[in-house]
Design a protein around this motif. Structure first.
Motif, PDB file in Angstrom:
ATOM      1  N   ASP A 595      53.990  47.738  36.177  1.00  0.00           N
ATOM      2  CA  ASP A 595      53.057  46.659  35.824  1.00  0.00           C
ATOM      3  C   ASP A 595      52.048  47.005  34.731  1.00  0.00           C
ATOM      4  O   ASP A 595      51.082  46.252  34.537  1.00  0.00           O
ATOM      5  CB  ASP A 595      52.269  46.243  37.081  1.00  0.00           C
ATOM      6  CG  ASP A 595      53.182  45.718  38.177  1.00  0.00           C
ATOM      7  OD1 ASP A 595      54.046  44.885  37.864  1.00  0.00           O
ATOM      8  OD2 ASP A 595      53.032  46.161  39.332  1.00  0.00           O
ATOM      9  N   LEU A 596      52.229  48.082  33.991  1.00  0.00           N
ATOM     10  CA  LEU A 596      51.197  48.461  33.012  1.00  0.00           C
ATOM     11  C   LEU A 596      50.954  47.355  31.989  1.00  0.00           C
ATOM     12  O   LEU A 596      49.813  47.129  31.562  1.00  0.00           O
ATOM     13  CB  LEU A 596      51.593  49.761  32.305  1.00  0.00           C
ATOM     14  CG  LEU A 596      50.527  50.354  31.373  1.00  0.00           C
ATOM     15  CD1 LEU A 596      49.285  50.763  32.156  1.00  0.00           C
ATOM     16  CD2 LEU A 596      51.083  51.556  30.603  1.00  0.00           C
ATOM     17  N   ARG A 597      51.969  46.638  31.587  1.00  0.00           N
ATOM     18  CA  ARG A 597      51.814  45.555  30.604  1.00  0.00           C
ATOM     19  C   ARG A 597      50.952  44.408  31.145  1.00  0.00           C
ATOM     20  O   ARG A 597      50.436  43.597  30.369  1.00  0.00           O
ATOM     21  CB  ARG A 597      53.181  45.014  30.188  1.00  0.00           C
ATOM     22  CG  ARG A 597      54.029  46.007  29.403  1.00  0.00           C
ATOM     23  CD  ARG A 597      55.359  45.407  29.016  1.00  0.00           C
ATOM     24  NE  ARG A 597      55.161  44.256  28.134  1.00  0.00           N
ATOM     25  CZ  ARG A 597      55.917  43.171  28.127  1.00  0.00           C
ATOM     26  NH1 ARG A 597      56.905  43.048  28.986  1.00  0.00           N
ATOM     27  NH2 ARG A 597      55.683  42.189  27.275  1.00  0.00           N
ATOM     28  N   ASP A 598      50.818  44.365  32.469  1.00  0.00           N
ATOM     29  CA  ASP A 598      50.031  43.287  33.087  1.00  0.00           C
ATOM     30  C   ASP A 598      48.717  43.823  33.648  1.00  0.00           C
ATOM     31  O   ASP A 598      48.187  43.303  34.633  1.00  0.00           O
ATOM     32  CB  ASP A 598      50.832  42.630  34.208  1.00  0.00           C
ATOM     33  CG  ASP A 598      52.109  41.984  33.691  1.00  0.00           C
ATOM     34  OD1 ASP A 598      52.055  41.389  32.595  1.00  0.00           O
ATOM     35  OD2 ASP A 598      53.155  42.101  34.351  1.00  0.00           O
ATOM     36  N   ALA A 599      48.195  44.867  33.012  1.00  0.00           N
ATOM     37  CA  ALA A 599      46.978  45.495  33.531  1.00  0.00           C
ATOM     38  C   ALA A 599      45.801  44.531  33.584  1.00  0.00           C
ATOM     39  O   ALA A 599      44.921  44.651  34.448  1.00  0.00           O
ATOM     40  CB  ALA A 599      46.618  46.713  32.670  1.00  0.00           C
ATOM     41  N   ASP A 600      45.778  43.577  32.663  1.00  0.00           N
ATOM     42  CA  ASP A 600      44.667  42.626  32.660  1.00  0.00           C
ATOM     43  C   ASP A 600      44.754  41.620  33.800  1.00  0.00           C
ATOM     44  O   ASP A 600      43.779  40.916  34.100  1.00  0.00           O
ATOM     45  CB  ASP A 600      44.596  41.889  31.321  1.00  0.00           C
ATOM     46  CG  ASP A 600      45.920  41.207  30.967  1.00  0.00           C
ATOM     47  OD1 ASP A 600      46.964  41.631  31.530  1.00  0.00           O
ATOM     48  OD2 ASP A 600      45.916  40.276  30.145  1.00  0.00           O
ATOM     49  N   LEU A 601      45.923  41.551  34.449  1.00  0.00           N
ATOM     50  CA  LEU A 601      46.120  40.602  35.544  1.00  0.00           C
ATOM     51  C   LEU A 601      46.119  41.265  36.919  1.00  0.00           C
ATOM     52  O   LEU A 601      45.859  40.595  37.929  1.00  0.00           O
ATOM     53  CB  LEU A 601      47.451  39.851  35.351  1.00  0.00           C
ATOM     54  CG  LEU A 601      47.610  39.061  34.046  1.00  0.00           C
ATOM     55  CD1 LEU A 601      49.012  38.474  33.968  1.00  0.00           C
ATOM     56  CD2 LEU A 601      46.544  37.973  33.952  1.00  0.00           C
ATOM     57  N   ILE A 602      46.431  42.569  36.946  1.00  0.00           N
ATOM     58  CA  ILE A 602      46.563  43.263  38.231  1.00  0.00           C
ATOM     59  C   ILE A 602      45.565  44.418  38.269  1.00  0.00           C
ATOM     60  O   ILE A 602      45.768  45.444  37.603  1.00  0.00           O
ATOM     61  CB  ILE A 602      48.000  43.792  38.427  1.00  0.00           C
ATOM     62  CG1 ILE A 602      49.015  42.657  38.241  1.00  0.00           C
ATOM     63  CG2 ILE A 602      48.157  44.445  39.789  1.00  0.00           C
ATOM     64  CD1 ILE A 602      50.461  43.112  38.289  1.00  0.00           C
ATOM     65  N   PRO A 603      44.479  44.289  38.993  1.00  0.00           N
ATOM     66  CA  PRO A 603      43.439  45.330  38.994  1.00  0.00           C
ATOM     67  C   PRO A 603      43.955  46.709  39.426  1.00  0.00           C
ATOM     68  O   PRO A 603      43.456  47.738  38.950  1.00  0.00           O
ATOM     69  CB  PRO A 603      42.406  44.788  39.991  1.00  0.00           C
ATOM     70  CG  PRO A 603      42.645  43.312  40.018  1.00  0.00           C
ATOM     71  CD  PRO A 603      44.110  43.125  39.807  1.00  0.00           C
ATOM     72  N   GLU A 604      44.938  46.740  40.315  1.00  0.00           N
ATOM     73  CA  GLU A 604      45.436  48.031  40.801  1.00  0.00           C
ATOM     74  C   GLU A 604      46.028  48.882  39.675  1.00  0.00           C
ATOM     75  O   GLU A 604      46.061  50.107  39.757  1.00  0.00           O
ATOM     76  CB  GLU A 604      46.507  47.808  41.872  1.00  0.00           C
ATOM     77  CG  GLU A 604      45.996  47.229  43.177  1.00  0.00           C
ATOM     78  CD  GLU A 604      45.879  45.705  43.127  1.00  0.00           C
ATOM     79  OE1 GLU A 604      46.139  45.116  42.045  1.00  0.00           O
ATOM     80  OE2 GLU A 604      45.514  45.111  44.164  1.00  0.00           O
ATOM     81  N   VAL A 605      46.491  48.219  38.613  1.00  0.00           N
ATOM     82  CA  VAL A 605      47.094  48.966  37.510  1.00  0.00           C
ATOM     83  C   VAL A 605      46.057  49.828  36.821  1.00  0.00           C
ATOM     84  O   VAL A 605      46.319  50.993  36.487  1.00  0.00           O
ATOM     85  CB  VAL A 605      47.751  47.999  36.505  1.00  0.00           C
ATOM     86  CG1 VAL A 605      48.267  48.764  35.292  1.00  0.00           C
ATOM     87  CG2 VAL A 605      48.878  47.224  37.162  1.00  0.00           C
ATOM     88  N   CYS A 606      44.892  49.299  36.605  1.00  0.00           N
ATOM     89  CA  CYS A 606      43.852  50.086  35.940  1.00  0.00           C
ATOM     90  C   CYS A 606      43.404  51.254  36.808  1.00  0.00           C
ATOM     91  O   CYS A 606      43.106  52.344  36.298  1.00  0.00           O
ATOM     92  CB  CYS A 606      42.657  49.192  35.591  1.00  0.00           C
ATOM     93  SG  CYS A 606      43.021  48.018  34.253  1.00  0.00           S
ATOM     94  N   VAL A 607      43.356  51.052  38.105  1.00  0.00           N
ATOM     95  CA  VAL A 607      43.030  52.155  39.011  1.00  0.00           C
ATOM     96  C   VAL A 607      44.082  53.253  38.896  1.00  0.00           C
ATOM     97  O   VAL A 607      43.753  54.444  38.782  1.00  0.00           O
ATOM     98  CB  VAL A 607      42.933  51.647  40.467  1.00  0.00           C
ATOM     99  CG1 VAL A 607      42.736  52.822  41.419  1.00  0.00           C
ATOM    100  CG2 VAL A 607      41.813  50.639  40.611  1.00  0.00           C
ATOM    101  N   ALA A 608      45.332  52.848  38.878  1.00  0.00           N
ATOM    102  CA  ALA A 608      46.418  53.822  38.763  1.00  0.00           C
ATOM    103  C   ALA A 608      46.368  54.548  37.423  1.00  0.00           C
ATOM    104  O   ALA A 608      46.546  55.768  37.345  1.00  0.00           O
ATOM    105  CB  ALA A 608      47.765  53.121  38.933  1.00  0.00           C
TER     106      ALA A 608
END
Length: 663
Positions: A595-608
């Protein structure tokens, strides 16, 4: 880079492989050739066991570790020798195995093999800094770099490179520890150090191992020993095959030691008619050598144990026969030896059944008919390769010669076992029985093809010696033959040397032809760097060579490992989300890849991304090393995504900086 500039790395590899062990074998006061030939086996243990001990005690992995181990083992060897001299003088002072000229013949034959094998292996490699464009090499190169980075070469720790957050499994890291020492001692770059290590194994360890084995088994004509060096380098299935297929560097290292290790077992069981190493000394060396074979790769030790089964049975039969003839009571002559034999064979069967890969990893099926496989084994021409005719015929002559000697009959039986393994894996349909017999080797015919020369090579030298001795007897009975009997020892040595060199000149064109050229050509294709190489293309390698100038040292790069991107860990000295295709990754890495491409939509990606310090993405397209299709949607199709900035590109190989998740 040319091979002249790589010479220091090759010399360093020889020093690492021979010097630690030679300190031990010399302290045991073995004869010169035996001391040198057994040194790599002892060094392998000092490296692999020393790495485990260093890791457990918190010591960094440096050349100091095997040097200290060598000093301690040499002190133990000196003490053992003193005990032998005092308590068992008859065992410590066996008659001379050979005259100085005969000893020199063994060194000469080994040197001839070494020269040919260096020529063969450098033709395979092409350049000193080339690398195998193969699936398994992702792990091997990254593992050596991991050792250099962490200072830990333990077989209990190296797999931590690919374990993620899970438990760290055992992985035999003897070869990787050896290659890492070559890099440290020589200062060579990673791929040069790896190639230098492999040259040392193929061109030095392997011929010494074969020569040591055949030297213990029979009294050989000196001319055959010299010319026999050509035969050691005349089998396409070893060492060349394992530098081609896989690549299976740990198996390659381990199997090269098996002939010498098997000969040690024959000495211990008193089934080596020509040895001049005492049983206590052989036991001591075996205890030092066998851990190195096992920690290089368990397949090597299991192969040694399997090939030793006829040896054990032969020793049992001869002991029982001698004991009964001596009038010993039935319990001592038959009962106890039979019980011991059953215990040994039962223990081996248990180990054979336990030490094996999971069934899903042993997926190889048959590749030909069993009749075809038998013919290929007989003439050492696996998988339709050109026949190694002369070497194979001489091996058959060697089988006939061994059958005539009661204490050597185990050798043809062991060769038959090796042949049967190859035939079963290559030509039998999948079944429970097939998996029990060859599952240890992943049911892989390639691994089993490489075992055949381990016995065919010493048997071919034995066969060549039989031919030379027959020719010598014919010459002695011919008119004027008594002239040979009147020669001085020096004259005999000169005559044997001349005959040996003549044999070399005859054997070279008859053994180094199409069969070896075919094996070398096939293997060389795996080391060619081009625009469409299977693992890493020339463009991709050029980009990885520049990454350390762009990416900060503490940053992590997201990669698809199947496209070769995981090698940025070894080639660019930067952390990557994967270090092999078959690794275990963290949950954070899975989130990034999905999901890195959707980091602006999925908060967990930025944490990861923050947890992994993910800052860059390496895009090598969709072409994979085995032609597969493994998708990582979070790090694909980045050209139009505003969160990714293209910072470098060579051809179609691209490096992106991830600018999302800015606080």
């Amino acid at each position: 880079m040319d091979w002249l500039n790589a010479t220091p790395a090759v010399l360093a590899s020889l020093a690492v492989l021979f010097l630690p062990g030679f300190a031990v074998t010399a302290a045991l006061r073995l004869r010169a050739f035996d001391a040198v030939a057994l040194a790599p086996l002892v060094s392998a243990s000092l490296i692999s066991v020393g790495a485990v001990i260093a890791s457990l005690t918190g010591l960094p992995w440096t050349p100091v570790v095997p040097v200290v181990g060598a000093l301690l083992a040499a002190a133990a060897a000196f003490a053992v020798r003193q005990v032998l001299d005092r308590r068992w003088p008859s065992a410590a002072r066996l008659p001379r195995a050979s005259t100085p000229s005969q000893e020199l013949a063994f060194f000469a034959g080994t040197a001839i093999a070494a020269v040919i094998l260096v020529w063969q292996v450098t033709r395979v490699l092409g350049n000193p800094d080339s690398f195998s464009q193969s699936f398994d090499n992702i792990f091997h190169l990254n593992a050596v770099h991991y050792i250099l980075e962490t200072g830990d070469a333990s077989s209990l720790s190296v797999a931590g490179m690919t374990a993620g957050d899970g438990p760290v499994p055992f992985y035999p890291a003897g070869w990787h520890g050896f290659a890492s020492l070559v890099a440290q001692v020589s200062g060579a770059e990673l791929t040069v150090a790896v190639n230098a290590a492999n040259i040392a194994v193929a061109a030095a360890l392997w011929p010494f191992s074969v020569m040591f084995a055949v030297r213990q088994l029979a009294r050989l004509a000196s001319a055959a020993v010299i010319a026999g060096g050509v035969l050691i380098a005349s089998f396409p299935a070893f060492p060349i095959l394992l530098l081609d297929f896989g690549v299976l560097y740990p198996n390659f290292f381990s199997l090269a030691m098996v002939p010498a290790g098997l000969a040690l077992a024959a000495i211990v069981l008193q089934q080596a008619p020509n040895t001049r190493i005492s049983v206590p000394a052989a036991v001591f060396i075996a205890l030092l050598a066998y851990p190195g074979i096992a920690l290089a790769h368990p397949n090597g030790m299991l192969t040694l144990l399997l090939l030793a089964v006829p040896l054990v049975i032969g020793a049992y039969a001869l002991y029982v026969h001698a004991a009964r003839n001596a009038g010993k009571e039935p319990l001592r002559s038959v009962g106890l030896p039979s019980l011991a034999l059953l215990i040994v064979l039962g223990a081996f069967a248990a180990v054979w059944n336990f030490v094996r890969p999971p069934e899903e990893a042993a997926f190889w099926g048959p590749v030909e008919t069993s009749a075809q496989a038998f013919g290929e084994a007989l003439f050492n021409a696996p998988f339709g390769r050109p026949v190694a005719f002369l070497a194979s015929v001489l091996a058959i002559v060697g089988v006939a010669a061994a059958i005539r000697l009661p204490r050597l009959r185990w050798l043809p039986a062991s060769y038959l076992i090796a042949t049967a393994l190859f035939v079963i894996a290559s030509g039998f349909e999948r079944s429970t029985l097939r998996s029990f017999i060859t599952g240890v080797y992943y049911n892989d015919p390639n691994r089993l093809a490489a075992i055949l020369p381990l016995l065919a090579a010493p048997l071919s030298i034995l066969g060549l010696s039989t031919v030379f001795m027959w020719l010598g007897s014919r010459a002695a009975s011919a008119p004027g033959g008594r002239v040979l009997d009147s020669l001085t020892p020096r004259g005999r040595a000169v005559s044997a040397g001349a005959a040996g060199l003549a044999g070399v000149l005859v054997l070279l064109p008859l053994t180094q032809g199409r069969n070896m050229d075919d094996a070398i050509w096939r293997a060389a294709q795996m080391y060619i760097l081009s625009a469409d190489s299977a693992l890493v293309s020339s463009d991709e390698l050029e980009l990885m060579d520049r990454i350390d100038e762009i990416v900060p040292e503490d940053a992590t790069i997201a990669v698809n490992p199947y496209t070769g991107g995981a090698l940025a860990f070894a080639f660019s000295d930067r952390d990557t989300t994967h270090r092999h295709t078959l690794d275990t990754v963290t949950e954070d890495t899975i989130t990034i890849e999905t999901d890195l491409r959707d980091a602006d939509l999925i908060p967990e990606v930025c944490v990861a991304a923050r947890n992994e310090n993910l800052q860059y993405v390496l895009d090598f397209g969709e072409r994979e090393v085995h032609g597969g299709d493994h998708r990582y949607p979070g790090i694909e199709n980045l050209d139009t995504d505003p969160d990714f900035e293209l910072v470098d590109q060579v051809g179609e190989a691209k490096l992106y900086k991830f600018n999302g998740c800015q606080e």
